[in-house]
Design an enzyme around this catalytic site. Sequence first.
Site: not given
Length: 373
Positions: A183-185
């Site tokens: 879910n991180k960039l």
Amino acid sequence: MRKPIAVNSVSFAGNEGKYLQECIDTGWISSEGPFVEKFEKAFASYVGRAYGISCSNGSAALDIAVLAAGIKEGDEVIMPTFTIISPALSIIRAGAIPVVVDSDPITWNMNPADVEARITSNTKAIIIVHIYGLPVDVDPILEIAKKHNLKVIEDAAEMHGQTYNGKNCGSFGDISIFSFYANKLITTGEGGMILCDDIELDRHCRKLRNLAFEADGPRFIHYELGYNYRITNLQAAIGLAQLEQVDAFLEKKLAIGKYYNDNLDFLESYGYQLPLRETAYASNVYWVFGIVAPSEKEKQSLLQHLSKHMIGSRPFFWCMHEQPLLIKKEFFKNESHPVAERLARNGFYIPSGRALEREELETVVKVVKDFFK
């Protein structure tokens, strides 16, 4: 019938496939492969640090950062109560004691004004944790740390591409960490990174990550407790390809955040709190788009409505001083941190993955608006 709208969605539109195929073709799939060093150097350079040490995940990076910072049994480490449990667990694994502070009601980050009052003769470090898209007000905490000779560990797990007063998050303090969870960039599926500017700290982190093998001497003789927290060449290959696209990813996140803020501002008339667009030291990068309801009951009603219409959501973090595990260990006796408690009970976030399509954004807004008709 339309498909569900997930709270997070990823895209692999760059060199991910090409680099993975290179790993397979060359046979370099373990932590010994060349993409590991390439990713470490590229990410450290992007953030503005001298050294990058890749890890299996962000929590592993925190484990190593706490130990490398010299935290030992009986030491106290100050951290926010409103965050994921990882920093607290890393402190406890080192035999140390987590000491928590409340949140700022506007930015949702740890409140610098509360930090100095929690310092004792046993305090050895402060863990800064940036939350949900806006950074902590770093300068006051750095001043406090300098005044009391404390180490600063910066948890920038969610802050890819964010800045504080024009300087990249992850470049502050003695040591910093990032996460590359899905879910991180920037994602590698699972993965993390430790960053620092001190060569001895870099060497110690690399040693702890790799079962504490000694750089010199017989390979299988150990003098220190270490971990197998290595990242694979396959993960690093994906991470490098993702890093090459980071500006486009940030642009997409900013567009999502602006669309939601512009089209959901009516919620404020119902007592809801939307993310702050900017502060004096940073603009929001909207890692997630968080919303705080007027009450827990109203939050649950809206989340049930979203779920009914196949729209994903997630609750906010739960406070450390209210975690059953930590209370059982007799931390945080009779503590209350009302701002963080309100955020934990009433807060949630809605879909904001960088692969989100405009039609999906419009659907989310329409479904939210329908709830209030």
